[in-house]
Design an enzyme around this catalytic site. Structure first.
Site, PDB file in Angstrom:
ATOM      1  CD  GLU A  50      -2.752   1.534   2.346  1.00 29.46           C
ATOM      2  OE1 GLU A  50      -3.731   2.280   2.107  1.00 29.46           O
ATOM      3  OE2 GLU A  50      -2.664   0.641   3.293  1.00 29.46           O
ATOM      4  CD  GLU A  75       2.357   7.786   4.963  1.00 28.43           C
ATOM      5  OE1 GLU A  75       2.858   9.156   4.441  1.00 28.43           O
ATOM      6  OE2 GLU A  75       1.266   7.357   4.349  1.00 28.43           O
ATOM      7  CG  ASN A 102      10.498   9.986  -1.513  1.00 29.28           C
ATOM      8  OD1 ASN A 102       9.844  10.623  -0.525  1.00 29.28           O
ATOM      9  ND2 ASN A 102      11.626  10.294  -1.722  1.00 29.28           N
ATOM     10  CG  ASP A 125      -2.443  15.753  -1.176  1.00 27.62           C
ATOM     11  OD1 ASP A 125      -3.008  16.248  -1.675  1.00 27.62           O
ATOM     12  OD2 ASP A 125      -1.332  16.007  -0.131  1.00 27.62           O
ATOM     13  CE  LYS A 129      -5.404  26.153  -2.792  1.00 25.69           C
ATOM     14  NZ  LYS A 129      -4.856  27.004  -1.973  1.00 25.69           N
ATOM     15  CG  ASP A 161     -12.121  12.029  -1.355  1.00 25.22           C
ATOM     16  OD1 ASP A 161     -11.024  12.010  -1.906  1.00 25.22           O
ATOM     17  OD2 ASP A 161     -12.395  12.403  -0.289  1.00 25.22           O
TER      18      ASP A 161
END
Length: 221
Positions: A50, A75, A102, A125, A129, A161
């Protein structure tokens, strides 16, 4: 980190955290630093990775319910990894390892080619924008790196989402020659193995629809 997370890092990291030889950056992975999953987990089993595991809710649930498979949480945030270790220890999970690095470099340098049976990217993430869209994880370059790590017939699963990001991910992976759709229609069905987390509930409450994607790694020529 909190005091409890600091203690978790000190006490539990030797059991859970993989050492990743660094390149120049603190969360980089040095080329040529590949591990042998069979040595790390002590057996020959399917490996599920993951990317962006956060506090580990999804991967701990999966590792607990699939004891015959091995899991790796990737992570960059130390506090999230510490929280993951605390919960993993509480749940007596032993088939889970963590790496603070990373994600592209883990897939390119730390994991051997074709060693990943399932690669999960859940709620990355969105950098929603427009001026930040270029920072998104899923790009054509990342698709090629992921294809290197995933075994023939392995699965790449994604969920987000943010509709615009979901469409971008689908466009990128539809164009990737190494992957084929594992769904019909616009979107994949929700992956039953993904536990419903507080993060996902938050997105739903905000009126954002959750969209899943799933792709199969084509057989290498």
């Amino acid at each position: 980190m909190t005091d409890g997370q600091e203690r978790a890092w000190t006490d539990l990291a030797p059991r859970y955290v993989l050492h990743a030889p660094r390149d120049e950056a603190a969360t980089s992975v040095r080329p040529g630093a590949a591990i042998d999953p069979r040595e790390v987990w002590g057996r020959d089993a399917a490996l599920i990775v993951e990317v962006g595991s956060g506090q580990g809710h999804a991967i701990i649930h999966a590792a607990s319910s699939r004891p015959d498979d091995d899991f790796l949480a990737v992570e960059v945030f130390t506090a999230g990894l510490a929280r993951t270790m605390l919960d993993a220890e509480k749940a007596a999970v032993r088939n889970l390892r963590l790496v603070e690095a990373n994600a592209p470099e883990v897939l390119e340098h730390l994991l051997p080619p074709g060693s990943v049976d399932e690669l999960w990217i859940f709620f990355p993430d969105p950098w929603h924008k427009n001026k930040h869209n270029k920072r998104r994880l899923v790009t054509p370059e990342f698709a090629a790196i992921a294809a290197r790590a995933v075994t023939d017939g392995g699965v790449l699963r994604l969920a987000t989402d943010w509709e615009q990001y979901a469409r971008q991910m689908r466009e990128v992976l539809d164009a990737a020659p190494e992957f084929a759709r594992a769904f019909e229609g616009e979107w994949s069905e929700r992956f039953a193995g993904r536990v419903l987390t507080a993060f996902e509930r938050k997105g739903t409450r905000a009126g954002r629809e959750i969209r899943d994607l799933a792709y199969i790694r084509r057989v290498r020529e």
